[in-house]
Design a protein around this motif. Structure first.
Motif, PDB file in Angstrom:
ATOM      1  N   GLY A  63      -4.585   1.190 -15.058  1.00 18.07           N
ATOM      2  CA  GLY A  63      -4.111   1.934 -13.900  1.00 18.07           C
ATOM      3  C   GLY A  63      -5.160   2.813 -13.242  1.00 18.07           C
ATOM      4  N   ASP A 113      -6.496   9.113  -7.352  1.00 15.72           N
ATOM      5  CA  ASP A 113      -6.979   8.820  -6.005  1.00 15.72           C
ATOM      6  C   ASP A 113      -8.409   9.310  -5.790  1.00 15.72           C
ATOM      7  OD1 ASP A 113      -5.692  11.126  -6.457  1.00 15.72           O
ATOM      8  OD2 ASP A 113      -4.255  10.925  -4.822  1.00 15.72           O
ATOM      9  N   VAL A 158      -7.640  -1.971 -13.276  1.00 19.26           N
ATOM     10  CA  VAL A 158      -6.580  -1.562 -12.356  1.00 19.26           C
ATOM     11  C   VAL A 158      -5.202  -1.880 -12.925  1.00 19.26           C
ATOM     12  CG1 VAL A 158      -5.652  -1.822 -10.043  1.00 19.26           C
ATOM     13  CG2 VAL A 158      -8.087  -1.912 -10.393  1.00 19.26           C
ATOM     14  N   ARG A 164      -8.414  12.724 -11.132  1.00 17.66           N
ATOM     15  CA  ARG A 164      -7.125  12.092 -10.909  1.00 17.66           C
ATOM     16  C   ARG A 164      -7.304  10.784 -10.159  1.00 17.66           C
ATOM     17  NH1 ARG A 164      -3.961  16.006  -8.601  1.00 17.66           N
ATOM     18  NH2 ARG A 164      -4.250  14.755  -6.738  1.00 17.66           N
ATOM     19  N   VAL A 224      -3.858  -7.455  -6.706  1.00 17.61           N
ATOM     20  CA  VAL A 224      -2.596  -6.961  -6.160  1.00 17.61           C
ATOM     21  C   VAL A 224      -1.639  -8.108  -5.877  1.00 17.61           C
ATOM     22  CG1 VAL A 224      -1.582  -5.896  -4.127  1.00 17.61           C
ATOM     23  CG2 VAL A 224      -3.544  -4.865  -5.197  1.00 17.61           C
ATOM     24  N   LEU A 243      -7.764   2.957 -10.314  1.00  9.58           N
ATOM     25  CA  LEU A 243      -8.122   2.204  -9.118  1.00  9.58           C
ATOM     26  C   LEU A 243      -9.627   2.267  -8.901  1.00  9.58           C
ATOM     27  CD1 LEU A 243      -7.160   0.493  -6.881  1.00  9.58           C
ATOM     28  CD2 LEU A 243      -6.726   2.499  -5.521  1.00  9.58           C
ATOM     29  N   MET A 289      -0.263  -6.851 -10.906  1.00 10.21           N
ATOM     30  CA  MET A 289      -1.152  -6.078 -11.761  1.00 10.21           C
ATOM     31  C   MET A 289      -0.788  -6.275 -13.225  1.00 10.21           C
ATOM     32  SD  MET A 289      -1.868  -2.631  -9.780  1.00 10.21           S
ATOM     33  CE  MET A 289      -1.226  -2.501  -8.160  1.00 10.21           C
ATOM     34  N   ALA A 291     -10.692   6.641  -7.077  1.00  9.16           N
ATOM     35  CA  ALA A 291     -10.874   5.535  -6.146  1.00  9.16           C
ATOM     36  C   ALA A 291     -12.035   5.830  -5.202  1.00  9.16           C
ATOM     37  CB  ALA A 291      -9.597   5.308  -5.347  1.00  9.16           C
TER      38      ALA A 291
END
Lengths: 300, 405
Positions: free
Chosen positions: B140, B196, B136, B194, B339, B142, B343, B199
């Motif tokens: 990057g 999101d 993460v 992508r 978080v 998630l 990060m 995730a």
């Protein structure tokens, strides 16, 4: 053959509930490109509000029809209020942040709301009052389709039609479509973008609340965790149809509902959720834009 | 900053709104079987006062963030945070390190087994946090299904120990390899998605693994789990309960140091720079000739490796595993650690793991609010301090004009 029809109608019912939730996801994603993780929780809060209001009114001794109407209105109002507030607190300050930030914020919000209900209410399953009465005229067919299911199917259809009309012909619908296409351009031609985004959350939350009330009175019990699984499945449905597309969300939800219903009916009910997730993974691999979505090139 | 009349009015409206908002859920409590309704009006008063005060804090923080942003844009020097000042000052760093080492070394001998056990858990979360931090924080991506790899490690040890009697040290590398294998298995199909979407798919994958473990009774013994897993042995000697906990504590300390070393080296390596570049801008990164898929896959596999190893340790520590230990909330907790810590920041993640695991243990009164607070932390950190409590120091070069020319 009767078993097949039963599963088919069960799948349609399931699918229409998913559709009510999936529409909220798809509308929000269409406008601010955010997976509103807390949307499932809004649905759960809607169901809880309805349960609480209905119980209070039952103790006060109102008649059944009044309880149904008042509880549904309360659920819609409160869900809308929560959706609005969540947007103002967790997403609005992050409008220009990197993409990952609002997503993490949304996950945090979802965990927060779940535990808020858990602490303020209870972790047990609460029996949900059967708000929807058994219709007498439907008696001959009730072995195929219970009257709650009939109400679910009819209500969802009416809501879909209303929503389509709202988006196609009203001023706010037009503003929503404009904002979805190009936010800064919409702003330039005088659309109050913040207001449009708030409205999108309010409408999506209302739909989720209706879904919550309907499914809770169909299944008969709720707890604080129902929003999580329902949220993920509805999101799966939205992605299946193509996120951002409203007919896509409905189509995807129906496909997902039918798949789950047939898979549990003919294969095994232990793996009910696995089918949904496996479907999600497969779709994203082979058709990332979804069934009705258009794949867009990334502009640099 | 004195609150003006309009500010007070604004806060008053906010508190009215929140009293309305929380009315049904906070005030009314129904017992549907006995048809009883309980009205808890005092909660409404708490909500009103609480939100009235908090709205001031909220606006003040927003205002501070805005002015901070303006300052950094106009070039005014920003004061480094408390932690950064301590970390960069040599006068503090040497004694602090010495005290830290001494504390770490004597901890299990001074404290009882209960405290040591909690500390082992905290150390496990440091490693998990650092592992997820690769995925993460650096790359990057998630990953919401991180706990799946943790489960893979734990079940690797549980099953191999149960069926073949393999020991802890034999399985530790196997657990790491299994973690990496599953990381690649999941990574291959989904990494072209992508951010999101990724995730959600990882979340779905995590749930699939858990559901399979729960339902495939012949393989994983279902919800009842696997019991009586062997604790780690020291060169073939089986230790007593208390000494094996002390032993595990030092194994964990070694593990944390090893992880910090590796992550630190990775961060400044070719692949580490590639991860950071990929996180910042995928298109530019590809244009620079970096193989996107392979880089992402490495991040995924490496992150999963740590989860697999910690899973083995977890199984050895608790000697009992079942699918209930590997829910989404566990993933969310590890994510909250990353978080909160910042990060990409090793120090930050370690501090955050200690805070988030130890505080709820010692503040028992608050332990039921634990997840509520985790959720709130994730929102508040994203809104006010997205870089975490210890921001990752970014490599920067200053342009110094040559005086002679």
């Amino acid at each position: 053959m009767e078993y097949f029809f039963e599963l088919f109608l069960g799948g349609l019912t399931r699918g229409s509930i998913y559709a009510l939730i999936a529409l909220g996801y798809t509308m929000v994603y269409g406008i601010i490109e955010l997976i509103n993780f807390a949307h499932g929780e809004i649905y759960m809060i809607g169901a809880f509000t309805a349960l609480i209001v209905a119980s209070v009114l039952t103790v006060m001794g109102l008649n059944e029809f009044a309880i149904l109407v008042l509880a549904s209105i309360a659920a819609a109002v409160y869900s809308a209020a929560y959706g609005y507030t969540v947007e103002k607190i967790a997403y609005k300050p992050l409008r220009h942040a990197p993409r990952l930030s609002p997503l993490i914020s949304a996950i945090g919000m979802s965990i927060f709301l779940q535990n808020y209900v858990l602490l303020a209410q209870t972790s047990d399953f609460l029996p949900f009052p059967s708000l929807i009465p058994d219709f007498e005229f439907w008696e001959p067919y009730s072995h195929l389709l219970r009257s709650t299911q009939l109400v679910i199917l009819v209500t969802t259809t009416v809501i879909m039609v209303l929503l389509t009309l709202l988006i196609k012909y009203t001023k706010i619908g037009k503003a929503m479509r404009a904002t979805a296409q190009d936010r800064s351009m919409a702003m330039l031609v005088g659309v109050n973008v913040n207001q449009v985004i708030s409205m999108t959350f309010v409408i999506g939350s209302c739909l989720a609340a209706v879904g919550g009330v309907l499914i809770a009175s169909h299944i008969g019990q709720i707890n604080f965790f129902i929003g999580f699984i329902a949220g993920i499945k509805a999101f799966t449905a939205a992605v299946l149809g193509g996120v951002g597309s409203i007919p896509g969300a409905v189509l995807g939800s129906l496909i997902l509902g039918l798949t789950e219903s047939f898979a549990t009916g003919y294969v095994s009910s232990d793996y009910e959720d696995v089918f949904a997730f496996a479907l999600l993974v497969l779709i994203l691999i082979f058709r990332p834009a979804g069934l009705l979505g258009r794949s867009t090139m990334q502009k640099v | 900053m004195m609150p003006t009349l309009s500010e007070i009015k604004k806060s008053f409206l906010v508190s009215l709104w929140f009293m309305f908002l929380t009315f049904p859920i906070m005030v009314i409590r129904v017992n549907t079987t006995e048809k009883l309704v309980l009205w808890r009006w005092e909660n409404m008063a708490y909500m009103g006062i609480g939100s009235f005060l908090l709205s001031f804090v909220w606006r003040y923080m927003l205002w501070r963030k805005e002015t901070g942003k303006k300052d950094s844009e106009s070039g005014t020097l920003q004061l480094p945070s408390f932690f950064e000042r301590i970390l960069s000052d040599r006068r503090y760093i040497v004694p602090a390190t010495a005290a830290g080492i001494a504390l770490v070394a004597i901890f299990p001998f001074v404290m009882d087994t209960y405290q040591t056990n909690i500390m082992i858990t905290a150390l496990m979360y440091i490693v998990l946090g650092l592992g997820l931090n690769i995925v993460v924080g650096l790359a990057g991506l998630l990953d919401l299904g991180y706990v799946a790899f943790y489960a893979v490690g734990a079940y690797t040890y549980g099953l191999l120990n149960h069926h073949f009697g393999l020991g802890f040290w034999t399985v530790l590398p196997i657990g790491a390899v299994m973690g990496a294998f599953f990381g690649i298995l999941l990574g291959f199909p989904v990494l072209r998605l992508r951010g999101d979407y990724l995730a959600i798919v990882t979340l779905g994958f995590g749930e699939i693994i858990r559901l399979i473990l729960e339902n495939w009774n012949e393989f994983s013994f279902g919800p009842s789990g696997i019991a009586q897993i062997a604790r780690p042995s020291l060169f073939g000697i089986q230790l007593s309960l208390s000494s094996s906990i002390i032993y595990l504590y030092f194994v964990m300390i070694g593990m944390v140091l090893f992880t910090i070393f590796v992550v630190n080296r990775l961060q400044n390596s070719r692949i580490g720079r590639a991860w950071i570049a990929l996180r910042e801008d995928e298109v530019a990164c590809q244009a620079m000739g970096i193989d996107k898929t392979r880089t992402k896959l490495t991040a995924f596999a490496l992150g999963a490796t740590w989860a697999g190893m910690v899973g083995v340790i977890f199984a050895a520590k608790t000697t009992f595993i079942n699918p209930a230990s590997f829910t989404f909330l566990e993933s969310a907790m590890i994510l909250a650690i990353v978080v909160l810590g910042g990060m990409g920041s090793i120090v930050g993640v370690s501090i955050a793991a200690l805070i988030l695991i130890l505080l709820p243990e010692y503040l028992r009164a608050f332990s039921e609010f634990r997840m509520l607070i985790f959720g709130a932390i994730m929102v508040i950190m994203m809104v006010f301090r997205p870089q975490g409590i210890v921001a990752n120091v970014r490599r920067s070069y200053k342009f110094q004009p040559d005086k002679h020319s």
